[in-house]
Scaffold this motif. Sequence first.
Motif, short mmCIF file in Angstrom:
data_model
loop_
_atom_site.label_atom_id
_atom_site.label_comp_id
_atom_site.label_asym_id
_atom_site.label_seq_id
_atom_site.Cartn_x
_atom_site.Cartn_y
_atom_site.Cartn_z
N SER A 30 0.82 -1.21 0.00
CA SER A 30 0.00 0.00 0.00
C SER A 30 0.85 1.26 0.00
O SER A 30 1.73 1.43 0.83
CB SER A 30 -0.91 0.00 1.23
OG SER A 30 -1.76 -1.11 1.22
N ASN A 31 0.58 2.12 -0.98
CA ASN A 31 1.25 3.42 -1.08
C ASN A 31 2.77 3.32 -1.17
O ASN A 31 3.49 4.20 -0.70
CB ASN A 31 0.87 4.30 0.11
CG ASN A 31 -0.62 4.55 0.17
OD1 ASN A 31 -1.25 4.90 -0.83
ND2 ASN A 31 -1.20 4.35 1.35
N ARG A 71 -0.17 -2.58 -11.41
CA ARG A 71 -0.52 -2.97 -10.05
C ARG A 71 -2.02 -2.83 -9.84
O ARG A 71 -2.66 -1.95 -10.44
CB ARG A 71 0.23 -2.10 -9.04
CG ARG A 71 -0.06 -0.61 -9.10
CD ARG A 71 0.94 0.18 -8.27
NE ARG A 71 0.82 -0.14 -6.85
CZ ARG A 71 1.79 0.07 -5.97
NH1 ARG A 71 2.95 0.59 -6.35
NH2 ARG A 71 1.60 -0.23 -4.69
N ASP A 72 -2.55 -3.70 -8.99
CA ASP A 72 -3.95 -3.64 -8.56
C ASP A 72 -3.91 -3.40 -7.06
O ASP A 72 -3.66 -4.32 -6.27
CB ASP A 72 -4.66 -4.95 -8.91
CG ASP A 72 -6.15 -4.89 -8.60
OD1 ASP A 72 -6.54 -4.16 -7.67
OD2 ASP A 72 -6.91 -5.59 -9.28
N ASN A 73 -4.12 -2.17 -6.67
CA ASN A 73 -3.99 -1.81 -5.25
C ASN A 73 -5.07 -2.47 -4.40
O ASN A 73 -4.84 -2.75 -3.21
CB ASN A 73 -4.02 -0.30 -5.09
CG ASN A 73 -2.80 0.37 -5.68
OD1 ASN A 73 -1.70 -0.19 -5.68
ND2 ASN A 73 -2.98 1.57 -6.21
N ALA A 74 -6.22 -2.73 -4.97
CA ALA A 74 -7.30 -3.37 -4.21
C ALA A 74 -6.95 -4.81 -3.87
O ALA A 74 -7.39 -5.34 -2.85
CB ALA A 74 -8.60 -3.32 -4.99
N LYS A 75 -6.15 -5.43 -4.73
CA LYS A 75 -5.77 -6.83 -4.53
C LYS A 75 -4.34 -6.99 -4.00
O LYS A 75 -3.87 -8.11 -3.82
CB LYS A 75 -5.89 -7.60 -5.85
CG LYS A 75 -7.31 -7.69 -6.38
CD LYS A 75 -7.35 -8.50 -7.67
CE LYS A 75 -8.77 -8.61 -8.20
NZ LYS A 75 -8.83 -9.39 -9.46
N ASN A 76 -3.65 -5.87 -3.77
CA ASN A 76 -2.25 -5.93 -3.33
C ASN A 76 -1.41 -6.82 -4.24
O ASN A 76 -0.63 -7.67 -3.78
CB ASN A 76 -2.14 -6.42 -1.88
CG ASN A 76 -2.66 -5.40 -0.89
OD1 ASN A 76 -2.69 -4.21 -1.17
ND2 ASN A 76 -3.08 -5.88 0.26
N THR A 77 -1.59 -6.65 -5.53
CA THR A 77 -0.94 -7.52 -6.50
C THR A 77 -0.20 -6.70 -7.55
O THR A 77 -0.73 -5.71 -8.06
CB THR A 77 -1.94 -8.45 -7.19
OG1 THR A 77 -2.61 -9.23 -6.20
CG2 THR A 77 -1.23 -9.39 -8.17
N LEU A 78 1.01 -7.14 -7.83
CA LEU A 78 1.87 -6.54 -8.85
C LEU A 78 1.91 -7.48 -10.05
O LEU A 78 1.91 -8.70 -9.88
CB LEU A 78 3.27 -6.36 -8.28
CG LEU A 78 4.34 -5.72 -9.15
CD1 LEU A 78 4.04 -4.23 -9.33
CD2 LEU A 78 5.72 -5.91 -8.53
N TYR A 79 1.94 -6.92 -11.25
CA TYR A 79 1.96 -7.71 -12.47
C TYR A 79 3.12 -7.30 -13.38
O TYR A 79 3.61 -6.18 -13.32
CB TYR A 79 0.66 -7.53 -13.26
CG TYR A 79 -0.57 -7.91 -12.50
CD1 TYR A 79 -1.38 -6.92 -11.92
CD2 TYR A 79 -0.95 -9.24 -12.35
CE1 TYR A 79 -2.52 -7.26 -11.22
CE2 TYR A 79 -2.09 -9.58 -11.65
CZ TYR A 79 -2.88 -8.59 -11.09
OH TYR A 79 -4.00 -8.92 -10.39
N LEU A 80 3.52 -8.25 -14.21
CA LEU A 80 4.46 -7.95 -15.29
C LEU A 80 3.97 -8.70 -16.53
O LEU A 80 4.08 -9.93 -16.60
CB LEU A 80 5.89 -8.37 -14.95
CG LEU A 80 6.95 -7.95 -15.98
CD1 LEU A 80 7.09 -6.43 -16.01
CD2 LEU A 80 8.30 -8.60 -15.68
N GLN A 81 3.42 -7.97 -17.48
CA GLN A 81 3.01 -8.54 -18.75
C GLN A 81 4.20 -8.52 -19.69
O GLN A 81 4.76 -7.45 -19.96
CB GLN A 81 1.85 -7.74 -19.35
CG GLN A 81 1.39 -8.24 -20.71
CD GLN A 81 0.76 -9.61 -20.65
OE1 GLN A 81 -0.06 -9.89 -19.78
NE2 GLN A 81 1.12 -10.48 -21.59
N MET A 82 4.57 -9.68 -20.17
CA MET A 82 5.75 -9.81 -21.02
C MET A 82 5.33 -10.33 -22.39
O MET A 82 4.83 -11.46 -22.50
CB MET A 82 6.76 -10.77 -20.38
CG MET A 82 7.15 -10.38 -18.96
SD MET A 82 8.45 -11.41 -18.27
CE MET A 82 7.62 -12.99 -18.20
#
Length: 116
Positions: A30-31, A71-82
């Motif tokens: 968060s933040n 990032r999806d802050n509501a889900k606390n999830t980070l993504y990397l689309q490759m």
Amino acid sequence: QVQLVESGGGLVQAGGSLRLSCAASGSIFSNRGMAWYRQAPGKQRELVATISSGGRTTYVDSVKGRFTISRDNAKNTLYLQMNSLKPEDTGVYYCNGPIGWIPNYWGQGTQVTVSS
């Protein structure tokens, strides 16, 4: 317990795509800015992409135009689309954060293998 857990790695042919995910504990997500690193066999770990709490992104030159960090802050999830993956993208990919804070945490890594 503070955790960063990556998923989504695998074996893909050159030109293919993968989407990595990193589920993070709220206390470190968060933040806070977050990052993806990778380590190829026999090489040092390198920074691939970063994203600020507000969504500002940076990329290493070798992945610009092919990779997207989000990032999806509501889900606390980070993504990397490759996309348009190359054999030189092969390595273990690590989630890291929060950027610039102590303590700073690493995930266990997820293997990405791109065949030619």
